[in-house]
Every structure is written in structure tokens, then in C-alpha cells.
Design a protein around this motif. Structure first.
Motif, PDB file in Angstrom:
ATOM      1  N   ASP A 111      43.609  72.079  67.298  1.00 47.79           N
ATOM      2  CA  ASP A 111      44.751  72.968  67.466  1.00 47.79           C
ATOM      3  C   ASP A 111      45.298  72.734  68.874  1.00 47.79           C
ATOM      4  OD1 ASP A 111      46.652  74.934  67.754  1.00 47.79           O
ATOM      5  OD2 ASP A 111      45.274  76.610  67.357  1.00 47.79           O
ATOM      6  N   ASP A 147      53.663  74.014  68.469  1.00 39.00           N
ATOM      7  CA  ASP A 147      54.231  73.850  67.133  1.00 39.00           C
ATOM      8  C   ASP A 147      54.584  72.387  66.893  1.00 39.00           C
ATOM      9  OD1 ASP A 147      54.036  76.583  66.666  1.00 39.00           O
ATOM     10  OD2 ASP A 147      56.096  76.979  67.333  1.00 39.00           O
ATOM     11  N   GLU A 206      56.999  70.830  65.469  1.00 34.95           N
ATOM     12  CA  GLU A 206      58.372  70.399  65.758  1.00 34.95           C
ATOM     13  C   GLU A 206      58.687  70.343  67.256  1.00 34.95           C
ATOM     14  OE1 GLU A 206      58.357  74.829  65.201  1.00 34.95           O
ATOM     15  OE2 GLU A 206      57.582  73.164  63.994  1.00 34.95           O
ATOM     16  N   LYS A 207      57.823  70.896  68.085  1.00 34.29           N
ATOM     17  CA  LYS A 207      58.043  70.880  69.540  1.00 34.29           C
ATOM     18  C   LYS A 207      57.165  69.855  70.258  1.00 34.29           C
ATOM     19  CE  LYS A 207      59.679  75.588  69.751  1.00 34.29           C
ATOM     20  NZ  LYS A 207      59.498  76.928  70.269  1.00 34.29           N
ATOM     21  N   ARG A 208      56.361  69.109  69.510  1.00 33.44           N
ATOM     22  CA  ARG A 208      55.459  68.121  70.117  1.00 33.44           C
ATOM     23  C   ARG A 208      56.243  66.878  70.552  1.00 33.44           C
ATOM     24  NH1 ARG A 208      50.384  68.544  65.848  1.00 33.44           N
ATOM     25  NH2 ARG A 208      49.849  70.684  66.427  1.00 33.44           N
TER      26      ARG A 208
END
Length: 183
Positions: A156, A160, A162-164
Motif C-alpha cells: 500500500d 491513489d 491515478e495520482k502515481r
């Protein structure tokens, strides 16, 4: 300096003694004799590296293989990161297990990562400056990587999907199951 062992052999959390007053603060970020006395590990750091990254950057999971394997002493100079280490030493009970720690400029904690681990960070503040000492020189031909999002590792990253922000190189790393560990 408080040096705390983890459940992983030779992986240590280092918390410096910080002296603060009206001028600011002072601490020893590393003291070789104290480290060696507390851990029994003799190491000589030969290279320092520093990176700056913005929120969402994931770097890793990186390592160098023998004969250029590296131990690292890592810390954050500005901001916060989630620091991840994966034990790749086949003869250890922690082989394939993940260790994570929150490192920040505020907590000033460091992590000593012995040879035989893959390592990565995720920037969880607006930006972070990350600094680490290595006991062996960088060797591109001995550099390897394991996929940061390998499902079998179940990491983990606290960011998120989409923000990586992932480098092209890190998107081509091997899966854990396809990496034949030389450690």
C-alpha cells in the motif's frame, strides 16, 4: 542516537538525539562507531545521493546485485515519504516480506537497509528531498528492479493509483516471482 532493530535481520531504525534551542536544532545524523557498537555491522559509506520529488512519485523498487550490492542509510531532508524495503535474502525467514516506515524531515528518523534488499519510496508530501548513503558505488550494469505494484507483494503506497508518478524505467521492472535473487 537510538538504534532500534526490526523483525528483519540487520535492518535498523535510527532516531537521532536532537538538541533544540532558540537558534534551531543540532543532531549527529550518523556516527560510525556508535552504529557499529549497537549493531555489530561494519560499514564504510562511499557515495551519497540526494533526490527531490513531488507528491505521487514512487521510486523503486531498486537494488544492485553482487558484486556491486549496496547497503543504504536513508533519510528525508524535506517533506515526507513512505519508505519500503523488501527482503531478497533467500536464506532469511523474512524473505519476500515487506517493511515500511514513515520517514520525514520532522521525525528525522533514518533506516539502515543492508545488502540484499530492494528499496523504494513514495512521496506523500507536496515535495520531498531524500538523502541516502551507500556502501558501494553505483553500477548501472548491476542495477535491478522489482515492480512497485507487484500484486504478490501487496504494498500500500498510500497514493491513489491515478495520482502515481512512475518513471518509464520503473514501469519495466521484473515481477517478484520472475526475479531470481542472487542474495
Amino acid at each position: 542516537m537510538n538504534i532500534t532493530p526490526t523483525e528483519f535481520e540487520d535492518l535498523y531504525i535510527i532516531k537521532p538525539t536532537v538538541f533544540e534551542d532558540a537558534r534551531g536544532y543540532f543532531f549527529e545524523s550518523f556516527h560510525q562507531k556508535k552504529f557499529e557498537d549497537a549493531t555489530g555491522i561494519e560499514c564504510e559509506f562511499v557515495q551519497d545521493n540526494q533526490s527531490r520529488s513531488v507528491y505521487g512519485v514512487i521510486r523503486g523498487l531498486h537494488m544492485q546485485v553482487p558484486p556491486m550490492a549496496q547497503a543504504k542509510l536513508v533519510r528525508v531532508l524535506k517533506g515526507e515519504v513512505l519508505d519500503i524495503a523488501i527482503d531478497l535474502r533467500k536464506d532469511k525467514p523474512t524473505f519476500g516480506k515487506t517493511f515500511s516506515i514513515h520517514l520525514s524531515a520532522d521525525n528525522k528518523e533514518q533506516l539502515y537497509i543492508p545488502r540484499g534488499f530492494a528499496h523504494g519510496i513514495a512521496v506523500i508530501s507536496d515535495e520531498a528531498e531524500f538523502f541516502y548513503k551507500c556502501d558501494n558505488y553505483y553500477s548501472p550494469e548491476n542495477e535491478r528492479g522489482i515492480m512497485y505494484d507487484d500484486a504478490s507483494l501487496n504494498i500500500d503506497w498510500k497514493i491513489d493509483v491515478e495520482k502515481r508518478i512512475i518513471s518509464d524505467k520503473d514501469q519495466k521492472n521484473l515481477t517478484f516471482s520472475s526475479f531470481n535473487s542472487p542474495f
